[in-house]
Write a protein that holds these residues in place. Structure first.
Motif, PDB file in Angstrom:
ATOM      1  N   LEU A   1      89.015  31.977 -38.432  1.00  0.00           N
ATOM      2  CA  LEU A   1      88.578  32.790 -39.560  1.00  0.00           C
ATOM      3  C   LEU A   1      89.374  32.346 -40.776  1.00  0.00           C
ATOM      4  O   LEU A   1      90.610  32.436 -40.789  1.00  0.00           O
ATOM      5  CB  LEU A   1      88.824  34.271 -39.275  1.00  0.00           C
ATOM      6  CG  LEU A   1      88.512  35.244 -40.416  1.00  0.00           C
ATOM      7  CD1 LEU A   1      87.029  35.218 -40.763  1.00  0.00           C
ATOM      8  CD2 LEU A   1      88.964  36.656 -40.043  1.00  0.00           C
ATOM      9  N   LEU A   2      88.676  31.875 -41.805  1.00  0.00           N
ATOM     10  CA  LEU A   2      89.345  31.374 -43.004  1.00  0.00           C
ATOM     11  C   LEU A   2      89.640  32.510 -43.979  1.00  0.00           C
ATOM     12  O   LEU A   2      89.097  33.607 -43.866  1.00  0.00           O
ATOM     13  CB  LEU A   2      88.470  30.321 -43.682  1.00  0.00           C
ATOM     14  CG  LEU A   2      88.030  29.127 -42.828  1.00  0.00           C
ATOM     15  CD1 LEU A   2      87.219  28.155 -43.662  1.00  0.00           C
ATOM     16  CD2 LEU A   2      89.240  28.428 -42.216  1.00  0.00           C
TER      17      LEU A   2
ATOM     18  N   THR B   1      84.056  32.237 -40.680  1.00  0.00           N
ATOM     19  CA  THR B   1      84.591  31.556 -39.506  1.00  0.00           C
ATOM     20  C   THR B   1      84.012  30.148 -39.446  1.00  0.00           C
ATOM     21  O   THR B   1      82.796  29.970 -39.558  1.00  0.00           O
ATOM     22  CB  THR B   1      84.244  32.318 -38.223  1.00  0.00           C
ATOM     23  OG1 THR B   1      84.904  33.594 -38.245  1.00  0.00           O
ATOM     24  CG2 THR B   1      84.712  31.548 -36.994  1.00  0.00           C
ATOM     25  N   TYR B   2      84.882  29.183 -39.276  1.00  0.00           N
ATOM     26  CA  TYR B   2      84.446  27.784 -39.187  1.00  0.00           C
ATOM     27  C   TYR B   2      84.834  27.208 -37.828  1.00  0.00           C
ATOM     28  O   TYR B   2      85.965  27.379 -37.355  1.00  0.00           O
ATOM     29  CB  TYR B   2      85.101  26.938 -40.281  1.00  0.00           C
ATOM     30  CG  TYR B   2      84.255  26.791 -41.526  1.00  0.00           C
ATOM     31  CD1 TYR B   2      83.769  25.549 -41.927  1.00  0.00           C
ATOM     32  CD2 TYR B   2      83.925  27.897 -42.297  1.00  0.00           C
ATOM     33  CE1 TYR B   2      82.993  25.402 -43.069  1.00  0.00           C
ATOM     34  CE2 TYR B   2      83.160  27.777 -43.448  1.00  0.00           C
ATOM     35  CZ  TYR B   2      82.691  26.524 -43.817  1.00  0.00           C
ATOM     36  OH  TYR B   2      81.921  26.398 -44.951  1.00  0.00           O
ATOM     37  N   HIS B   3      83.878  26.508 -37.236  1.00  0.00           N
ATOM     38  CA  HIS B   3      84.171  25.680 -36.074  1.00  0.00           C
ATOM     39  C   HIS B   3      84.411  24.270 -36.588  1.00  0.00           C
ATOM     40  O   HIS B   3      83.697  23.789 -37.482  1.00  0.00           O
ATOM     41  CB  HIS B   3      82.996  25.671 -35.093  1.00  0.00           C
ATOM     42  CG  HIS B   3      83.061  24.522 -34.129  1.00  0.00           C
ATOM     43  ND1 HIS B   3      82.313  23.359 -34.303  1.00  0.00           N
ATOM     44  CD2 HIS B   3      83.797  24.325 -33.011  1.00  0.00           C
ATOM     45  CE1 HIS B   3      82.588  22.529 -33.324  1.00  0.00           C
ATOM     46  NE2 HIS B   3      83.483  23.086 -32.531  1.00  0.00           N
TER      47      HIS B   3
ATOM     48  N   THR C   1      79.792  27.684 -36.833  1.00  0.00           N
ATOM     49  CA  THR C   1      80.298  28.237 -38.097  1.00  0.00           C
ATOM     50  C   THR C   1      79.430  29.409 -38.550  1.00  0.00           C
ATOM     51  O   THR C   1      78.267  29.517 -38.153  1.00  0.00           O
ATOM     52  CB  THR C   1      80.349  27.123 -39.162  1.00  0.00           C
ATOM     53  OG1 THR C   1      81.342  26.160 -38.761  1.00  0.00           O
ATOM     54  CG2 THR C   1      80.692  27.635 -40.540  1.00  0.00           C
ATOM     55  N   SER C   2      79.994  30.290 -39.369  1.00  0.00           N
ATOM     56  CA  SER C   2      79.261  31.457 -39.879  1.00  0.00           C
ATOM     57  C   SER C   2      77.931  31.049 -40.488  1.00  0.00           C
ATOM     58  O   SER C   2      77.796  29.956 -41.060  1.00  0.00           O
ATOM     59  CB  SER C   2      80.098  32.189 -40.926  1.00  0.00           C
ATOM     60  OG  SER C   2      81.247  32.766 -40.356  1.00  0.00           O
ATOM     61  N   LYS C   3      76.954  31.967 -40.386  1.00  0.00           N
ATOM     62  CA  LYS C   3      75.595  31.674 -40.837  1.00  0.00           C
ATOM     63  C   LYS C   3      75.051  32.800 -41.722  1.00  0.00           C
ATOM     64  O   LYS C   3      74.121  33.511 -41.332  1.00  0.00           O
ATOM     65  CB  LYS C   3      74.671  31.464 -39.637  1.00  0.00           C
ATOM     66  CG  LYS C   3      75.114  30.320 -38.729  1.00  0.00           C
ATOM     67  CD  LYS C   3      74.279  30.268 -37.470  1.00  0.00           C
ATOM     68  CE  LYS C   3      74.734  29.125 -36.588  1.00  0.00           C
ATOM     69  NZ  LYS C   3      76.153  29.281 -36.172  1.00  0.00           N
ATOM     70  N   PRO C   4      75.601  32.993 -42.916  1.00  0.00           N
ATOM     71  CA  PRO C   4      75.058  34.032 -43.797  1.00  0.00           C
ATOM     72  C   PRO C   4      73.608  33.726 -44.163  1.00  0.00           C
ATOM     73  O   PRO C   4      73.196  32.566 -44.211  1.00  0.00           O
ATOM     74  CB  PRO C   4      75.969  33.981 -45.022  1.00  0.00           C
ATOM     75  CG  PRO C   4      76.623  32.639 -44.969  1.00  0.00           C
ATOM     76  CD  PRO C   4      76.731  32.271 -43.532  1.00  0.00           C
TER      77      PRO C   4
END
Length: 315
Positions: free
Chosen positions: A15-16, A21-23, A78-81
């Protein structure tokens, strides 16, 4: 690190500070010393993943580079807004800075392909103090526009970019997600046939699995044209890259995304412009010309005095 086996790489997820959140894959060389080994931050394009760099990560690590390759916003782990406003280059660049801070890396070499090329080009404007060198692949640098030009007008001047209007529409998400398997097969198969690529069944399966999570996020990048213009105008971003910034543009002669007038214009804004042209190659250089591409970039980086000076300053 086996390019045919995604699990053989060092995967991380975090979590940045930006709240996303980035993978990412984080591969360090033997005897890694943060003061001596530069970090190479690899930014993929559409529709790709960290896995697009699978043939480069190992060799670049063996050249003494720490290689960090994230799934960009909307992709993979990674997050997907869902809101396109979250995908502007100012926000994705802020994510990349947050990733570097997480890794305790002050400055990095940025390298980007396709949409990733556009992002790293803007990174050099938003965060010039955080970049050691810049490598752009397949999409030339274009300075911030001083006047808003709708995507439709851009396409009139560059018809080969017509697909972008479809990707920018809401219709594209609905149609692609309802026929997602067919779309993925078309994209991946077209890469093979058009550019003579060979994806193994395992590689093809990995891409299918990751892209099956939905295409709204990846397509949202195409919906940011006006949003990006407004942000860049408000920030009064410069047109020129930092004068002392080492710069490399690498592309294939059969790549239709390299618009020659845009390429020639880009040179006016880059003092240390250098280019490598791969004859008979297309858009997916990381796979299509994997050995030549990998070694040419490694050689270019090794020849940079600025990287050597950066190392010496930390001794």
């Amino acid at each position: 690190m086996d390019p045919s086996n995604p699990e053989s790489f060092n995967h991380r997820s975090a979590l940045l500070s930006t709240g996303r959140t980035y993978h990412f894959v984080d591969q360090v060389p033997k005897g890694y010393d943060s003061k001596l080994n530069p970090t190479l931050l690899c930014v993929h394009g559409f529709p790709d993943l960290w896995y697009g760099w699978r043939h480069q990560i190992g060799p670049w690590v063996r050249h003494g580079l720490r290689v960090v390759a994230p799934d960009m916003l909307g992709y993979g782990g990674t997050s997907k807004p869902t809101d396109p406003a979250e995908y502007t280059t100012s926000k994705t660049c802020a994510d990349l800075v947050a990733l570097l801070e997480l890794l305790e890396v002050q400055k990095a070499v940025l390298i980007g392909h396709d949409w990733g090329s556009a992002i790293v080009g803007r990174f050099a404007l938003w965060y010039p103090e955080r970049i050691l060198a810049l490598v752009m692949i397949s999409v030339p640098y274009s300075p911030p526009a001083r006047k808003y030009i709708p995507l439709e007008e851009i396409i009139k001047k560059a018809p080969n970019l017509g697909y972008q209007a479809y990707f920018a529409s809401e219709q594209s998400t609905e149609e692609i997600d309802s026929h997602e398997g067919s779309f993925r097969d078309l994209i991946l198969d077209n890469r093979e046939r058009k550019h003579r690529l060979v994806l193994t069944p395992q590689e093809f399966s990995y891409y299918n699995e990751q892209l099956s999570q939905g295409m709204r996020g990846p397509l949202n990048y195409y919906r940011t044209t006006k949003l990006r213009f407004d942000e860049e105008k408000a920030a009064n971003l410069p047109s020129h890259l930092r004068d002392d910034l080492p710069f490399l543009f690498i592309y294939g002669t059969e790549d239709g995304t390299v618009v020659k007038p845009v390429l020639e214009k880009s040179k006016k804004f880059i003092k240390r412009y250098q280019e490598i042209v791969l004859e008979g190659r297309g858009h997916w250089l990381m796979v299509e010309a994997k050995d030549e591409f990998t070694e040419k970039i490694a050689s270019w980086l090794e020849g940079l005095t600025s990287l050597n000076l950066e190392r010496q300053s930390k001794l």
